[in-house]
Write a protein that holds these residues in place. Structure first.
Motif: not given
Length: 475
Positions: A117-124, A126-129
């Protein structure tokens, strides 16, 4: 090396799907596991509860370790641990081996899930993606719970119960091979000394394990026995020590200041009772459908499918209702619907109509239990400061898992005790099993009913659509 973020999402979501799948896929295999390995009626619940207890107990520590030592690194460690223990669990020759592997499997999930989950939050950003990515993440998690019973039934009927564990092995191997090219490393760089608070995680989990064991041993030993009293008292003492450690720690796993939020505190308690009612109902019904009504594992999975579909729909509707009416009325409505489902389901017997009792009972329960869970999750983060939302979400998730394990222990112990009482009174085996199932569901309904009182004492919040989206991301 530039990595495609959507490829990263595919790998992480597949891993999370596997972790969620493993919570439900085992339930339909329980009768076969019991018969093959010789589990006692009271001991069988450990196959489910030990996984959720270790997963919830070490979830916050897993997130802390991933942040400080490297998220990709700990994701791989958790993935490998999950895969290896799945292999050994599938080859287990006695109850002790299987329960031990399920415990370590839960630890692997606790390392893997928060890192992903942490990787996901730093990969994308804020916004549409990010919204799309989190929608995929949450959708696959919900789908994993629903499809688990179907996949488990197919594997048990066509191969054996061992394949509900062995199926994880090739998936884990494939994902581990893809990680280096699909996932970038990231971590937090603290200014001071790195602190993990291992003592906090060990004290809390050991205390909860002692309490669960004490509840389970109460059925054969009696609530007043020295063994049961010692386990319960020892568990409470360990939890008291955990609170002291957290209060004195410079970087506690559970910041006690969070509990100044009434919305967060009541949400954690509500989700704990919600988890207990859900796991208790799922466990008892899966065994009832096979051992009493004579269904195959796959047929059992199919009978659970409408509940899963109703739950997915309920999550979408509840999040919209919360922004319109506030948290309290939606949560109370969910509790009432879930109780109605359990009471209807408790009327099922060995020969009654599926369409008149089991189908409407499970569908109503699925709608209600997810409405409560969704609303409580939103209320938990809507009542804390933005910078505390991540910690609040982690505490809430851990509370749900731990509450589920404790509730399962209480509900199944009371149901098993009733079965033994009926058998000793001269009842036939099938009659006793029906009586135990029905009594267990009434206790699950009592667990759900506690949430009416909890919700009355909770603040009535009107979260914005942004806060609802943040709660869905953190769930």
């Amino acid at each position: 090396m530039q990595r495609n973020p959507w490829w990263t999402l595919a790998v992480l979501a597949a891993a999370q799907f596997m972790v969620v799948l493993d919570v439900t896929i085992v339930n339909v295999a329980l009768p076969d596991i019991q018969q093959d390995l010789g589990f006692s009626a009271s001991g069988l619940q450990w196959v489910v509860s030990i996984y959720t207890l270790l997963f919830g107990g070490f979830l916050l520590l897993g997130g802390r370790v991933a942040d400080l030592l490297g998220r990709r690194r700990m994701f791989v460690v958790g993935l490998v641990l999950f895969g290896v223990t799945s292999l050994v669990a599938g080859l287990a020759q006695n109850p002790e081996q299987l329960v031990l592997m399920r415990a370590v499997q839960g630890l692997g999930g606790a390392l893997m899930s928060p890192a992903a989950f942490a990787i996901l939050t730093v990969t994308f950003a804020h916004g549409r993606d990010r919204n799309i990515a989190m929608g995929v993440w949450g959708g696959l998690a919900g789908l994993g719970g629903t499809l688990g019973v179907i996949a488990g039934g197919l594997l048990v009927d066509s191969l054996s119960w061992r394949w509900v564990f062995l199926v994880n092995v090739p998936i884990a191997v494939l994902l581990a091979l893809l990680v280096p090219t699909a996932v970038a490393e990231s971590r937090v760089h603290p200014e001071g000394r790195r602190t993990f608070d291992v003592a906090g995680a060990l004290l809390s989990t050991a205390g909860l394990l002692a309490i669960v064991l004490g509840v389970i041993r109460a059925e054969p030993e009696g609530w007043a026995s020295f063994q049961v009293v010692a386990l319960l008292a020892g568990g409470l003492a360990l939890l008291a020590a955990f609170v002291r450690v957290e209060a004195r720690s410079a970087a506690p796993l559970v910041p006690l200041a969070l509990f100044r939020s009434r919305g967060l505190t009541t949400s954690i308690v509500a989700l704990a009772f919600n988890g207990g009612a859900f796991l208790g109902m799922f466990f008892l019904t899966a065994i009832f459908l096979q051992q009493v009504r004579g269904l195959t594992a796959f047929e059992t999975g199919l009978q659970f499918l409408p509940m899963g579909l109703a739950a997915i729909a309920s999550a979408l509707v509840a999040s919209q209702l919360v922004t319109r009416f506030g948290t309290r009325p939606v949560q109370i409505g969910g509790v009432v619907v879930s109780i109605a489902g359990l009471l209807l389901l408790s009327g099922a017997d060995a020969t009654g109509s599926y369409a008149l009792t089991i189908l409407p009972g499970t569908v109503l329960f699925g709608i209600g239990i997810i409405a409560v869970g969704t609303t409580a999750s939103i209320a938990a983060v809507a009542d804390v400061r933005h910078e505390q939302a991540g910690a609040a979400s982690g505490v809430v998730n851990a509370g749900y898992q731990v509450g589920g394990a404790l509730g399962l222990a209480v509900i199944t112990t009371l149901a098993t005790s009733h079965v033994e009482s009926l058998l000793s009174g001269g009842a036939q085996a099938q009659e006793a099993l029906v009586g135990g199932f029905q009594r267990g569901l009434l206790f699950a309904a009592a667990f759900a009913a506690v949430n009416i009182l909890i919700t009355i004492g909770a603040p009535r919040l009107h979260p914005t659509s942004t806060q609802v989206a943040e709660a869905a991301v953190g769930a």
